[in-house]
Write a protein that holds these residues in place. Structure first.
Motif, PDB file in Angstrom:
ATOM      1  N   UNK A  33     -68.018 -10.242 -11.101  1.00 57.29           N
ATOM      2  CA  UNK A  33     -68.694 -10.605 -12.357  1.00 57.29           C
ATOM      3  C   UNK A  33     -69.037  -9.372 -13.164  1.00 57.29           C
ATOM      4  N   UNK A  34     -69.582  -8.353 -12.516  1.00 59.04           N
ATOM      5  CA  UNK A  34     -69.945  -7.127 -13.222  1.00 59.04           C
ATOM      6  C   UNK A  34     -68.714  -6.416 -13.736  1.00 59.04           C
ATOM      7  N   UNK A  35     -67.664  -6.370 -12.936  1.00 54.54           N
ATOM      8  CA  UNK A  35     -66.435  -5.714 -13.374  1.00 54.54           C
ATOM      9  C   UNK A  35     -65.813  -6.457 -14.558  1.00 54.54           C
ATOM     10  N   UNK A  36     -65.866  -7.824 -14.500  1.00 59.85           N
ATOM     11  CA  UNK A  36     -65.297  -8.617 -15.598  1.00 59.85           C
ATOM     12  C   UNK A  36     -66.086  -8.397 -16.903  1.00 59.85           C
ATOM     13  N   UNK A  37     -67.398  -8.374 -16.799  1.00 61.42           N
ATOM     14  CA  UNK A  37     -68.228  -8.165 -17.994  1.00 61.42           C
ATOM     15  C   UNK A  37     -67.962  -6.783 -18.602  1.00 61.42           C
ATOM     16  N   UNK A  38     -67.852  -5.766 -17.763  1.00 56.84           N
ATOM     17  CA  UNK A  38     -67.599  -4.412 -18.256  1.00 56.84           C
ATOM     18  C   UNK A  38     -66.204  -4.300 -18.876  1.00 56.84           C
ATOM     19  N   UNK A  39     -65.241  -4.983 -18.281  1.00 55.87           N
ATOM     20  CA  UNK A  39     -63.888  -4.959 -18.821  1.00 55.87           C
ATOM     21  C   UNK A  39     -63.832  -5.611 -20.203  1.00 55.87           C
ATOM     22  N   UNK A  40     -64.559  -6.737 -20.335  1.00 57.44           N
ATOM     23  CA  UNK A  40     -64.586  -7.424 -21.641  1.00 57.44           C
ATOM     24  C   UNK A  40     -65.205  -6.540 -22.727  1.00 57.44           C
ATOM     25  N   UNK A  41     -66.279  -5.871 -22.389  1.00 59.72           N
ATOM     26  CA  UNK A  41     -66.932  -4.992 -23.369  1.00 59.72           C
ATOM     27  C   UNK A  41     -66.052  -3.812 -23.744  1.00 59.72           C
ATOM     28  N   UNK A  42     -65.332  -3.298 -22.758  1.00 61.85           N
ATOM     29  CA  UNK A  42     -64.417  -2.192 -23.049  1.00 61.85           C
ATOM     30  C   UNK A  42     -63.272  -2.636 -23.961  1.00 61.85           C
ATOM     31  N   UNK A  89     -75.382   1.426 -21.446  1.00 60.17           N
ATOM     32  CA  UNK A  89     -75.330   2.705 -20.716  1.00 60.17           C
ATOM     33  C   UNK A  89     -74.045   2.768 -19.903  1.00 60.17           C
ATOM     34  N   UNK A  90     -73.653   1.653 -19.293  1.00 61.96           N
ATOM     35  CA  UNK A  90     -72.399   1.613 -18.544  1.00 61.96           C
ATOM     36  C   UNK A  90     -71.213   1.973 -19.442  1.00 61.96           C
ATOM     37  N   UNK A  91     -71.234   1.396 -20.676  1.00 69.92           N
ATOM     38  CA  UNK A  91     -70.147   1.691 -21.596  1.00 69.92           C
ATOM     39  C   UNK A  91     -70.129   3.166 -21.986  1.00 69.92           C
ATOM     40  N   UNK A  92     -71.326   3.732 -22.258  1.00 70.86           N
ATOM     41  CA  UNK A  92     -71.398   5.148 -22.625  1.00 70.86           C
ATOM     42  C   UNK A  92     -70.882   6.048 -21.505  1.00 70.86           C
ATOM     43  N   UNK A  93     -71.169   5.688 -20.267  1.00 67.47           N
ATOM     44  CA  UNK A  93     -70.728   6.512 -19.147  1.00 67.47           C
ATOM     45  C   UNK A  93     -69.228   6.343 -18.875  1.00 67.47           C
ATOM     46  N   UNK A  94     -68.772   5.079 -18.906  1.00 72.55           N
ATOM     47  CA  UNK A  94     -67.373   4.809 -18.596  1.00 72.55           C
ATOM     48  C   UNK A  94     -66.440   5.464 -19.604  1.00 72.55           C
ATOM     49  N   UNK A  95     -66.844   5.461 -20.916  1.00 72.78           N
ATOM     50  CA  UNK A  95     -65.978   6.068 -21.942  1.00 72.78           C
ATOM     51  C   UNK A  95     -65.882   7.581 -21.789  1.00 72.78           C
ATOM     52  N   UNK A  96     -66.749   8.174 -20.989  1.00 75.53           N
ATOM     53  CA  UNK A  96     -66.713   9.622 -20.781  1.00 75.53           C
ATOM     54  C   UNK A  96     -66.127  10.008 -19.403  1.00 75.53           C
TER      55      UNK A  96
END
Length: 220
Positions: free
Chosen positions: A194-203, A171-178
């Motif tokens: 940690x949360x920012x690093x995980x989200x950055x890796x997924x992006x 859901x974070x990825x879906x929101x961030x890409x928009x």
């Protein structure tokens, strides 16, 4: 003189009788001789005819025995002809049965093909309906995500970060890409490392290779 002629007169009938008897015996001998002469000639003719037939390759003809000769029936077929007619009739019946079987199989195949074609049409209609439902779902999902994006973009980054971290990663990825890049930067600055690093890796791994349609479209 008269006495001398009397014995001659008596001998005359006797001579006539002897002459008649001799003539009769001569006639019998002549008839017997003719019979003997004609029999060898007829036998020789029969033998020559038989030899000529054997030389021509024909079988010797035996004399017909009237007692053994079979009666000739005019207008009726022989045993061989009757057997041939029976075989032809059986062959015809077998061909008729085979033709009926082939017709039945053809009808069954045609009926099966029709059912298959009807199923294909039904599946195509169902596929079109599913695609329509998916398209509507995607449109609604995109609209709903866009409304959530607007909510997070209007919130302050310090207040939105804890709530954003509680969401599922997808859901974070879906929101961030928009979201706007500036809003994403503010939001990630307020998130835990940690949360920012995980989200950055997924992006970073989110990019997918181009599809075949995109490649073909780009080459035109």
């Amino acid at each position: 003189m008269e006495q001398a002629m009397e014995p001659r007169v008596k001998l005359l009938p006797l001579l006539i009788l002897v002459a008649a008897a001799s003539f009769a015996l001569r006639a019998v001998d002549i008839y017997a001789g003719l019979s003997v002469l004609t029999q060898p000639v007829e036998a020789q003719d029969d033998q020559e005819s038989r030899q000529e037939g054997e030389a021509a390759g024909a079988e010797p003809v035996e004399a017909a025995d009237p007692a053994r000769q079979e009666p000739i029936v005019i207008g009726l077929p022989s045993n061989e002809e009757l057997e041939l007619i029976t075989q032809l009739r059986e062959r015809r019946e077998m061909l008729d049965r085979r033709e009926q079987s082939l017709d039945l199989q053809t009808q069954l195949l045609a009926s099966t093909e029709k059912r298959i074609n009807d199923k294909i049409v039904q599946l195509e209609v169902l596929e079109a309906r599913i695609k329509d439902h998916l398209r509507l779902f995607e449109e609604r999902e995109a609209a709903q995500l866009q409304s959530i994006v607007q909510v997070y973009e209007k919130m302050k980054a310090k207040e939105a970060a804890p709530r954003f971290e509680a969401l599922n990663l997808q859901v974070q990825l879906d929101l961030v890409t928009r979201m706007k890049p500036s809003k994403v930067a503010d939001l990630m600055s307020q998130m835990t490392p940690a949360a920012a690093s995980r989200l950055t890796t997924e992006l970073a791994t989110l990019a997918q290779p181009p599809s075949l349609e995109e490649v073909q479209g780009g080459g035109r």
